[in-house]
Design a protein around this motif. Structure first.
Motif, short mmCIF file in Angstrom:
data_model
loop_
_atom_site.label_atom_id
_atom_site.label_comp_id
_atom_site.label_asym_id
_atom_site.label_seq_id
_atom_site.Cartn_x
_atom_site.Cartn_y
_atom_site.Cartn_z
N THR A 132 0.91 -1.20 -0.19
CA THR A 132 -0.26 -0.29 -0.08
C THR A 132 0.73 1.19 0.01
O THR A 132 0.38 2.51 -0.56
CB THR A 132 -1.03 -0.10 0.94
N LEU A 133 2.34 1.21 0.60
CA LEU A 133 2.58 2.29 0.50
C LEU A 133 3.26 2.83 -0.66
O LEU A 133 3.72 3.95 -1.17
CB LEU A 133 3.53 2.15 2.07
N LEU A 134 3.48 1.29 -1.30
CA LEU A 134 4.66 1.57 -2.58
C LEU A 134 3.56 2.30 -3.64
O LEU A 134 3.91 2.43 -4.53
CB LEU A 134 5.35 0.69 -3.33
N VAL A 135 2.28 1.73 -3.56
CA VAL A 135 1.15 2.75 -4.19
C VAL A 135 1.19 4.27 -3.72
O VAL A 135 0.73 4.31 -4.63
CB VAL A 135 -0.18 1.26 -3.84
N VAL A 136 0.88 4.30 -3.16
CA VAL A 136 0.74 5.69 -2.78
C VAL A 136 1.77 6.94 -3.01
O VAL A 136 1.34 7.46 -3.61
CB VAL A 136 -0.20 5.58 -1.12
N SER A 137 2.68 6.12 -2.76
CA SER A 137 3.91 6.72 -3.11
C SER A 137 4.05 7.38 -4.22
O SER A 137 5.13 7.73 -5.37
CB SER A 137 5.20 6.30 -2.40
N LEU A 138 3.31 6.55 -5.76
CA LEU A 138 3.75 6.21 -6.91
C LEU A 138 3.29 8.07 -7.28
O LEU A 138 1.87 8.37 -7.40
CB LEU A 138 3.02 5.87 -8.11
N GLU A 139 3.96 8.25 -8.52
CA GLU A 139 3.48 9.58 -9.21
C GLU A 139 2.28 9.04 -9.85
O GLU A 139 2.51 8.56 -11.42
CB GLU A 139 4.25 10.63 -9.22
N VAL A 140 1.77 10.18 -10.48
CA VAL A 140 0.91 9.93 -11.97
C VAL A 140 1.18 10.45 -12.99
O VAL A 140 1.61 11.35 -13.27
CB VAL A 140 -0.95 11.08 -11.35
N PRO A 141 1.39 10.18 -13.96
CA PRO A 141 2.22 10.23 -14.94
C PRO A 141 1.70 11.11 -15.29
O PRO A 141 0.41 11.27 -15.80
CB PRO A 141 1.97 8.58 -16.12
N LYS A 142 1.92 12.45 -16.45
CA LYS A 142 1.29 13.25 -17.44
C LYS A 142 1.65 13.39 -18.73
O LYS A 142 0.39 13.51 -19.52
CB LYS A 142 2.46 14.70 -16.75
N THR A 143 2.72 11.76 -19.62
CA THR A 143 2.44 12.22 -20.84
C THR A 143 1.96 10.24 -21.07
O THR A 143 2.69 9.53 -19.58
CB THR A 143 3.66 12.67 -21.23
#
Length: 73
Positions: A40-51
């Motif tokens: 869960t911590l790994l998934v929450v720390s992901l950034e949303v891709p912009k391209t």
């Protein structure tokens, strides 16, 4: 769970091996909870891709992650 499958296949039904229980032990429950919290911590720390290229790059790693989840349970 793995234990249920092994019990149904009569694995460990020898004099040298004894199943303690068919229930989930405390250490198994704790390790499952720790693993779930870490994921869960790994998934929450992901950034949303912009391209699209960033999205494609992020998606390349999901195959190995999914196969690890699938095979571990």
């Amino acid at each position: 769970m793995i234990r249920e499958i092994l019990v149904k296949q009569n694995v460990g039904q020898t004099v040298d091996f004894r199943w303690r229980s068919h229930e989930i032990s405390r250490i198994e429950g704790l390790s499952d909870a720790v693993f779930a919290f870490a994921v869960t911590l790994l998934v929450v720390s992901l950034e949303v891709p912009k391209t699209f290229n960033e999205l494609a790059s992020a998606m390349r790693g999901f195959g190995a992650f999914a196969s690890a989840l699938c095979c571990s349970s």
